[in-house]
Write an enzyme that holds these catalytic residues in place. Structure first.
Site, PDB file in Angstrom:
ATOM      1  N   LYS A  69      -1.184 -14.847 -11.746  1.00 41.49           N
ATOM      2  CA  LYS A  69      -2.514 -14.235 -11.592  1.00 41.49           C
ATOM      3  C   LYS A  69      -3.623 -15.243 -11.899  1.00 41.49           C
ATOM      4  O   LYS A  69      -4.693 -15.181 -11.290  1.00 41.49           O
ATOM      5  CB  LYS A  69      -2.632 -12.985 -12.483  1.00 41.49           C
ATOM      6  CG  LYS A  69      -1.717 -11.832 -12.048  1.00 41.49           C
ATOM      7  CD  LYS A  69      -2.035 -11.328 -10.653  1.00 41.49           C
ATOM      8  CE  LYS A  69      -1.279 -10.053 -10.301  1.00 41.49           C
ATOM      9  NZ  LYS A  69      -1.584  -9.533  -8.966  1.00 41.49           N
ATOM     10  N   TYR A 105       4.074 -13.913 -14.614  1.00 41.01           N
ATOM     11  CA  TYR A 105       3.092 -13.043 -13.947  1.00 41.01           C
ATOM     12  C   TYR A 105       1.670 -13.469 -14.324  1.00 41.01           C
ATOM     13  O   TYR A 105       0.781 -13.538 -13.468  1.00 41.01           O
ATOM     14  CB  TYR A 105       3.393 -11.606 -14.369  1.00 41.01           C
ATOM     15  CG  TYR A 105       2.443 -10.547 -13.875  1.00 41.01           C
ATOM     16  CD1 TYR A 105       2.517 -10.067 -12.562  1.00 41.01           C
ATOM     17  CD2 TYR A 105       1.483  -9.984 -14.725  1.00 41.01           C
ATOM     18  CE1 TYR A 105       1.657  -9.069 -12.117  1.00 41.01           C
ATOM     19  CE2 TYR A 105       0.629  -8.993 -14.291  1.00 41.01           C
ATOM     20  CZ  TYR A 105       0.717  -8.536 -12.979  1.00 41.01           C
ATOM     21  OH  TYR A 105      -0.137  -7.547 -12.548  1.00 41.01           O
ATOM     22  N   ALA A 134       0.814  -1.229   0.000  1.00 38.53           N
ATOM     23  CA  ALA A 134       0.000   0.000   0.000  1.00 38.53           C
ATOM     24  C   ALA A 134       0.843   1.273   0.000  1.00 38.53           C
ATOM     25  O   ALA A 134       0.325   2.353   0.260  1.00 38.53           O
ATOM     26  CB  ALA A 134      -0.938  -0.023   1.195  1.00 38.53           C
ATOM     27  N   SER A 135       2.133   1.174  -0.320  1.00 35.03           N
ATOM     28  CA  SER A 135       2.968   2.377  -0.294  1.00 35.03           C
ATOM     29  C   SER A 135       2.800   3.239  -1.539  1.00 35.03           C
ATOM     30  O   SER A 135       3.164   4.413  -1.554  1.00 35.03           O
ATOM     31  CB  SER A 135       4.442   1.990  -0.126  1.00 35.03           C
ATOM     32  OG  SER A 135       4.798   1.016  -1.086  1.00 35.03           O
ATOM     33  N   SER A 183      -5.511  -9.780 -12.271  1.00 35.81           N
ATOM     34  CA  SER A 183      -5.204  -9.015 -13.494  1.00 35.81           C
ATOM     35  C   SER A 183      -5.970  -9.635 -14.659  1.00 35.81           C
ATOM     36  O   SER A 183      -6.267 -10.847 -14.639  1.00 35.81           O
ATOM     37  CB  SER A 183      -3.701  -9.090 -13.790  1.00 35.81           C
ATOM     38  OG  SER A 183      -3.446  -8.592 -15.089  1.00 35.81           O
TER      39      SER A 183
HETATM   40  P1  NAP Z   1       3.124  -0.704  -8.211  1.00 33.96           P
HETATM   41  O1  NAP Z   1       2.743   0.704  -8.489  1.00 33.96           O
HETATM   42  O2  NAP Z   1       4.371  -1.263  -8.783  1.00 33.96           O
HETATM   43  O3  NAP Z   1       3.134  -0.895  -6.595  1.00 33.96           O
HETATM   44  C1  NAP Z   1       3.435  -2.158  -6.088  1.00 33.96           C
HETATM   45  C2  NAP Z   1       3.178  -2.171  -4.596  1.00 33.96           C
HETATM   46  O4  NAP Z   1       3.384  -3.515  -4.137  1.00 33.96           O
HETATM   47  C3  NAP Z   1       4.115  -1.283  -3.823  1.00 33.96           C
HETATM   48  O5  NAP Z   1       3.426  -0.728  -2.735  1.00 33.96           O
HETATM   49  C4  NAP Z   1       5.198  -2.251  -3.334  1.00 33.96           C
HETATM   50  O6  NAP Z   1       5.783  -1.883  -2.093  1.00 33.96           O
HETATM   51  C5  NAP Z   1       4.366  -3.491  -3.118  1.00 33.96           C
HETATM   52  N1  NAP Z   1       5.172  -4.715  -3.162  1.00 33.96           N
HETATM   53  C6  NAP Z   1       5.875  -5.236  -4.203  1.00 33.96           C
HETATM   54  N2  NAP Z   1       6.486  -6.360  -3.841  1.00 33.96           N
HETATM   55  C7  NAP Z   1       6.169  -6.561  -2.543  1.00 33.96           C
HETATM   56  C8  NAP Z   1       6.500  -7.540  -1.586  1.00 33.96           C
HETATM   57  N3  NAP Z   1       7.310  -8.577  -1.908  1.00 33.96           N
HETATM   58  N4  NAP Z   1       5.998  -7.437  -0.339  1.00 33.96           N
HETATM   59  C9  NAP Z   1       5.181  -6.410  -0.009  1.00 33.96           C
HETATM   60  N5  NAP Z   1       4.837  -5.446  -0.866  1.00 33.96           N
HETATM   61  C10 NAP Z   1       5.329  -5.519  -2.108  1.00 33.96           C
HETATM   62  O7  NAP Z   1       1.978  -1.703  -8.665  1.00 33.96           O
HETATM   63  P2  NAP Z   1       0.421  -1.458  -8.918  1.00 33.96           P
HETATM   64  O8  NAP Z   1       0.238  -1.177 -10.342  1.00 33.96           O
HETATM   65  O9  NAP Z   1      -0.126  -0.526  -7.901  1.00 33.96           O
HETATM   66  O10 NAP Z   1      -0.099  -2.940  -8.674  1.00 33.96           O
HETATM   67  C11 NAP Z   1      -0.852  -3.295  -7.510  1.00 33.96           C
HETATM   68  C12 NAP Z   1      -1.505  -4.648  -7.779  1.00 33.96           C
HETATM   69  O11 NAP Z   1      -2.354  -4.548  -8.931  1.00 33.96           O
HETATM   70  C13 NAP Z   1      -0.508  -5.769  -8.115  1.00 33.96           C
HETATM   71  O12 NAP Z   1      -0.958  -6.981  -7.574  1.00 33.96           O
HETATM   72  C14 NAP Z   1      -0.558  -5.831  -9.620  1.00 33.96           C
HETATM   73  O13 NAP Z   1      -0.173  -7.088 -10.092  1.00 33.96           O
HETATM   74  C15 NAP Z   1      -2.026  -5.542  -9.864  1.00 33.96           C
HETATM   75  N6  NAP Z   1      -2.324  -5.071 -11.223  1.00 33.96           N
HETATM   76  C16 NAP Z   1      -1.849  -3.883 -11.670  1.00 33.96           C
HETATM   77  C17 NAP Z   1      -2.171  -3.456 -12.956  1.00 33.96           C
HETATM   78  C18 NAP Z   1      -1.707  -2.150 -13.511  1.00 33.96           C
HETATM   79  O14 NAP Z   1      -2.014  -1.867 -14.693  1.00 33.96           O
HETATM   80  N7  NAP Z   1      -0.997  -1.316 -12.781  1.00 33.96           N
HETATM   81  C19 NAP Z   1      -2.984  -4.259 -13.768  1.00 33.96           C
HETATM   82  C20 NAP Z   1      -3.449  -5.470 -13.278  1.00 33.96           C
HETATM   83  C21 NAP Z   1      -3.118  -5.864 -11.987  1.00 33.96           C
HETATM   84  P3  NAP Z   1       7.198  -1.080  -1.967  1.00 33.96           P
HETATM   85  O15 NAP Z   1       7.135   0.019  -2.965  1.00 33.96           O
HETATM   86  O16 NAP Z   1       7.183  -0.590  -0.556  1.00 33.96           O
HETATM   87  O17 NAP Z   1       8.286  -2.050  -2.206  1.00 33.96           O
END
Ligand code: NAP
Length: 245
Positions: free
Chosen positions: A157, A153, A11-12, A140
């Site tokens: 998912k 990935y 959630a950062s 996803s």
């Molecule tokens: P993001 O901007 O890259 O942020 C990822 C977040 O996950 C950060 O808060 C990071 O924490 C945390 N994280 C990564 N590895 C971790 C670990 N090993 N333990 C704990 N925390 C971890 O990604 P996002 O786009 O917000 O994605 C959030 C979710 O949505 C993911 O599950 C992703 O697969 C899914 N998703 C995203 C998209 C998209 O288009 N963006 C599409 C489909 C699904 P730190 O920064 O503190 O390391």
């Protein structure tokens, strides 16, 4: 009435940050998990505190010892959990099927899939004690229709979707378990794909834009609410039409 407690992994920043803030606006106490970005997590905490109460915990969700530690901290502080949002995830590049290494494959599955199983198992007893326990997995669209450029990935998912189905059955009637499958949302993860791919995605999305993190968070808040009490085992795509086949 006592406030409900929600844990949002990862959630950062990005989608998890928006989820944490929207749950706080909906009166949840929010546990903000992060892995590497403490400063960003503290900023999320400040924002959450404007609406409700927050608590930050560093934990790598691919590491079972870190999850156990997170569980102990939540038990000590609140002794309850009402909502678990398994949001943390990562694409480790190179992610194309022709280039991916064994280590990359394993790490991708540990962060995106094993973490969801481990967190669900760890927190299920606490969630059962809630009168309306909720688990919301962030999957996803590639978990439904895999993409060879992010093959491990996609597999992870798909596994999250399978866990959603299995745990919906295993944890009923105490806990509902659903997944949201976002399309392409404007976060660091999507920006990591590069401008060329992003433009291609926008061209191929009927809504002609990337999604906003809040557009995922609003659905999480709905699924976390009393209004969603009869919805379980569903994979809900939020993709601006990118998923239409
Ligand atoms: P993001 O901007 O890259 O942020 C990822 C977040 O996950 C950060 O808060 C990071 O924490 C945390 N994280 C990564 N590895 C971790 C670990 N090993 N333990 C704990 N925390 C971890 O990604 P996002 O786009 O917000 O994605 C959030 C979710 O949505 C993911 O599950 C992703 O697969 C899914 N998703 C995203 C998209 C998209 O288009 N963006 C599409 C489909 C699904 P730190 O920064 O503190 O390391």
């Amino acid at each position: 009435m006592e406030k409900k407690v929600a844990l949002v992994t990862g959630a950062s920043r990005g989608i998890g940050k928006s989820i944490a803030i929207d749950l706080a606006k909906n009166n949840f106490i929010v546990v903000i998990n992060y892995n590497q970005n403490e400063e960003l997590a503290k900023q999320v905490l400040e924002e959450v505190n404007l609406y409700s109460e927050g608590y930050i915990i560093k934990a790598d969700v691919s590491n079972i010892n870190d999850i156990t530690n997170m569980y102990n901290l939540i038990r000590e502080k609140y002794n309850r959990l009402d909502v678990l949002v398994n949001n943390a995830g990562a694409i480790i590049r190179p992610a194309d099927w022709q280039e991916i290494s064994e280590e990359n494959w394993q790490k991708t599955l540990d962060i995106n899939l094993k973490s969801v199983f481990d967190c669900t198992k760890m927190f299920s007893e606490l969630l059962k004690k809630s009168m309306a326990g909720r688990i919301i997995n962030i999957s996803s669209t590639v978990g439904i229709s895999s993409a060879p450029p992010v093959i491990a990935y996609s597999v992870a998912k798909s596994g999250v979707n399978a866990l959603t189905n299995a745990f919906a059955k295993a944890l009923a009637p105490n806990i509902t378990v659903n997944a949201i499958a976002p399309g392409n949302i404007d976060t660091d993860m999507t920006q990591g794909a590069g401008e060329g791919l992003i433009n291609w995605v926008i061209d191929n999305t009927p809504m002609k834009r990337l999604g906003k993190p809040e557009e995922i968070a609003y659905l999480v808040s709905f699924l976390a609410s009393e209004k969603a009490s009869f919805i379980t085992g569903q994979i809900i795509e939020v993709a601006g039409g990118y998923d239409l086949r």
